[in-house]
Design an enzyme around this catalytic site. Sequence first.
Site, PDB file in Angstrom:
ATOM      1  NE  ARG A 194      30.664  12.190  51.027  1.00 48.35           N
ATOM      2  CZ  ARG A 194      30.262  12.828  52.114  1.00 48.35           C
ATOM      3  NH1 ARG A 194      29.079  12.562  52.637  1.00 48.35           N
ATOM      4  NH2 ARG A 194      31.035  13.723  52.701  1.00 48.35           N
ATOM      5  CG  ASP A 227      24.078  12.430  50.399  1.00 45.79           C
ATOM      6  OD1 ASP A 227      25.121  12.578  51.060  1.00 45.79           O
ATOM      7  OD2 ASP A 227      22.948  12.752  50.829  1.00 45.79           O
ATOM      8  CG  HIS A 255      22.621  14.698  54.174  1.00 44.13           C
ATOM      9  ND1 HIS A 255      23.459  14.116  53.251  1.00 44.13           N
ATOM     10  CD2 HIS A 255      23.432  15.360  55.042  1.00 44.13           C
ATOM     11  CE1 HIS A 255      24.710  14.413  53.550  1.00 44.13           C
ATOM     12  NE2 HIS A 255      24.720  15.154  54.636  1.00 44.13           N
ATOM     13  NE  ARG A 279      25.130  13.444  57.404  1.00 43.40           N
ATOM     14  CZ  ARG A 279      25.346  12.241  56.892  1.00 43.40           C
ATOM     15  NH1 ARG A 279      24.687  11.189  57.330  1.00 43.40           N
ATOM     16  NH2 ARG A 279      26.229  12.085  55.909  1.00 43.40           N
TER      17      ARG A 279
HETATM   18  N1  LIG Z   1      24.600  18.993  54.602  1.00 43.40           N
HETATM   19  C1  LIG Z   1      25.763  18.416  54.356  1.00 43.40           C
HETATM   20  O1  LIG Z   1      25.924  17.713  53.365  1.00 43.40           O
HETATM   21  C2  LIG Z   1      26.908  18.631  55.285  1.00 43.40           C
HETATM   22  C3  LIG Z   1      26.706  19.233  56.506  1.00 43.40           C
HETATM   23  N2  LIG Z   1      27.740  19.464  57.366  1.00 43.40           N
HETATM   24  C4  LIG Z   1      27.424  20.171  58.604  1.00 43.40           C
HETATM   25  O2  LIG Z   1      27.911  21.507  58.492  1.00 43.40           O
HETATM   26  C5  LIG Z   1      28.149  22.028  59.795  1.00 43.40           C
HETATM   27  C6  LIG Z   1      29.535  22.689  59.851  1.00 43.40           C
HETATM   28  O3  LIG Z   1      30.541  21.719  59.743  1.00 43.40           O
HETATM   29  P1  LIG Z   1      32.078  22.155  59.818  1.00 43.40           P
HETATM   30  O4  LIG Z   1      32.304  23.347  58.963  1.00 43.40           O
HETATM   31  O5  LIG Z   1      32.882  20.952  59.610  1.00 43.40           O
HETATM   32  O6  LIG Z   1      32.194  22.614  61.353  1.00 43.40           O
HETATM   33  P2  LIG Z   1      33.265  23.633  61.973  1.00 43.40           P
HETATM   34  O7  LIG Z   1      33.225  23.429  63.447  1.00 43.40           O
HETATM   35  O8  LIG Z   1      34.570  23.511  61.263  1.00 43.40           O
HETATM   36  O9  LIG Z   1      32.674  25.066  61.611  1.00 43.40           O
HETATM   37  C7  LIG Z   1      31.462  25.547  62.155  1.00 43.40           C
HETATM   38  C8  LIG Z   1      31.645  27.049  62.392  1.00 43.40           C
HETATM   39  O10 LIG Z   1      30.389  27.586  62.811  1.00 43.40           O
HETATM   40  C9  LIG Z   1      30.695  28.658  63.707  1.00 43.40           C
HETATM   41  N3  LIG Z   1      29.514  29.004  64.476  1.00 43.40           N
HETATM   42  C10 LIG Z   1      28.932  28.345  65.506  1.00 43.40           C
HETATM   43  N4  LIG Z   1      27.850  29.020  65.942  1.00 43.40           N
HETATM   44  C11 LIG Z   1      27.733  30.115  65.174  1.00 43.40           C
HETATM   45  C12 LIG Z   1      26.805  31.186  65.125  1.00 43.40           C
HETATM   46  N5  LIG Z   1      25.777  31.269  65.968  1.00 43.40           N
HETATM   47  N6  LIG Z   1      26.999  32.143  64.193  1.00 43.40           N
HETATM   48  C13 LIG Z   1      28.024  32.087  63.327  1.00 43.40           C
HETATM   49  N7  LIG Z   1      28.944  31.093  63.330  1.00 43.40           N
HETATM   50  C14 LIG Z   1      28.799  30.124  64.242  1.00 43.40           C
HETATM   51  C15 LIG Z   1      31.829  28.107  64.553  1.00 43.40           C
HETATM   52  O11 LIG Z   1      32.545  29.143  65.223  1.00 43.40           O
HETATM   53  C16 LIG Z   1      32.663  27.385  63.513  1.00 43.40           C
HETATM   54  O12 LIG Z   1      33.702  28.208  62.987  1.00 43.40           O
HETATM   55  C17 LIG Z   1      27.970  20.847  60.754  1.00 43.40           C
HETATM   56  O13 LIG Z   1      26.696  20.884  61.355  1.00 43.40           O
HETATM   57  C18 LIG Z   1      28.088  19.628  59.851  1.00 43.40           C
HETATM   58  O14 LIG Z   1      27.449  18.503  60.359  1.00 43.40           O
HETATM   59  C19 LIG Z   1      29.017  19.107  57.052  1.00 43.40           C
HETATM   60  C20 LIG Z   1      29.280  18.490  55.842  1.00 43.40           C
HETATM   61  C21 LIG Z   1      28.246  18.191  54.876  1.00 43.40           C
HETATM   62  O1  LIG Z   2      28.792  13.226  57.846  1.00 38.01           O
HETATM   63  C1  LIG Z   2      28.569  14.315  58.386  1.00 38.01           C
HETATM   64  O2  LIG Z   2      28.241  14.445  59.576  1.00 38.01           O
HETATM   65  C2  LIG Z   2      28.683  15.550  57.561  1.00 38.01           C
HETATM   66  C3  LIG Z   2      27.852  15.367  56.368  1.00 38.01           C
HETATM   67  O3  LIG Z   2      26.664  15.573  56.383  1.00 38.01           O
HETATM   68  C4  LIG Z   2      28.481  14.676  55.242  1.00 38.01           C
HETATM   69  O4  LIG Z   2      29.709  14.736  55.069  1.00 38.01           O
HETATM   70  O5  LIG Z   2      27.730  14.046  54.493  1.00 38.01           O
END
Ligand SMILES: NC(=O)C1=CN([C@@H]2O[C@H](COP(=O)(O)OP(=O)(O)OC[C@H]3O[C@@H](n4cnc5c(N)ncnc54)[C@H](O)[C@@H]3O)[C@@H](O)[C@H]2O)C=CC1
Ligand SMILES: O=C([O-])CC(=O)C(=O)O
Length: 308
Positions: A151, A148, A175, A88
């Site tokens: 999970r 987490d 995380h 990450r």
């Molecule tokens: N904290 C957590 O537990 C988790 C965090 N994540 C994180 O969440 C983020 C998103 O993941 P996904 O939805 O799978 O990615 P994704 O690629 O499916 O969606 C991201 C979206 O953000 C948009 N985007 C990019 N720059 C932008 C901006 N400046 N303004 C508005 N929209 C913008 C893109 O066009 C895209 O549609 C990633 O950084 C991922 O690592 C994902 C899962 C869990």
């Molecule tokens: O694994 C990743 O990169 C996205 C995330 O944070 C999660 O699913 O826990």
Amino acid sequence: MKVTVVGAGAVGASCAEYIAIKNFASEVVLLDIKEGYAEGKAMDLMQTASLNGFDTKITGVTNDYSKTADSNICVITSGIPRKPGMTREELIGINAGIVKTVSSSLIEHSPNTIIIVVSNPMDTMTYLVHKTTSLPKNRIIGMGGALDSARFKYRLAEALEAPISDVDGMVIGGHSDKGMVPLTSHATRNSIKVSEFLSEERLEQVAADTKVGGATLTGLLGTSAWYAPGAAVSGLVQAIACDQKKMFPCSTYLEGEYGLNDICIGVPVILGKNGIEQIIDIPLSDAEKAHMQASAEGVTKTNGLLEL
Ligand SMILES: NC(=O)C1=CN([C@@H]2O[C@H](COP(=O)(O)OP(=O)(O)OC[C@H]3O[C@@H](n4cnc5c(N)ncnc54)[C@H](O)[C@@H]3O)[C@@H](O)[C@H]2O)C=CC1
Ligand SMILES: O=C([O-])CC(=O)C(=O)O
């Protein structure tokens, strides 16, 4: 209750869907930078309303922050997800710029909002929002520990061969693949410590599988997960919107709690209408304290990469 979700990608859309299905918000605005994308996701989701029985109005907008005005809660999922083999932390170069711009645009139109940060590396992105906006710390929340912990419960139930509803447990710390601290010694099955049922080796395996939960899914899916992340975010949003006073591990700015300062990292908090209403400083064993300290060192190292 108006909720904005920035990023209409996998996590943002899943999050909007769960919020709508739970039917507690009047309006969800989905915003994305990709032309027409959020509008399309919103329309598709709205066409599930009569099937799923919700009245939440979901609208989609392309980068028009005026439509997000006066949001009570804003969720930031914009940014890139990792690919198999990545950490990450490697996402910081692109995501820091996105999170900084997005949070400032959101606050310009919703100065009283509560922000939930999801984009990775999440603890560092949460810290970035602290350092670059004037929001008070109770209104900046990082989502990681809720996911987490879900999970962890899944892995515990698997090991115990028990239904997940029998199991309770929590993950604190950063995380990240190495930084999570599953509180195995506190985990229970119907209030009985899980160590009564599982060997030390099996519990170590549960903790190890939990920590690489996101990486395991990324390996299987080719991109990171979205259903459980979306559901976890919707849980935090609901706790705030409905003033539930529920406890979740969330990334929050610490000032002495857990012996840590000037860092955002996952610890148990109470969520209600004011966002983070209390940080719960639970006693940790010596081993857990050492894991938390090492986890904090990892997050601090990543924070050092920010250009503040
Ligand atoms: N904290 C957590 O537990 C988790 C965090 N994540 C994180 O969440 C983020 C998103 O993941 P996904 O939805 O799978 O990615 P994704 O690629 O499916 O969606 C991201 C979206 O953000 C948009 N985007 C990019 N720059 C932008 C901006 N400046 N303004 C508005 N929209 C913008 C893109 O066009 C895209 O549609 C990633 O950084 C991922 O690592 C994902 C899962 C869990
Ligand atoms: O694994 C990743 O990169 C996205 C995330 O944070 C999660 O699913 O826990």
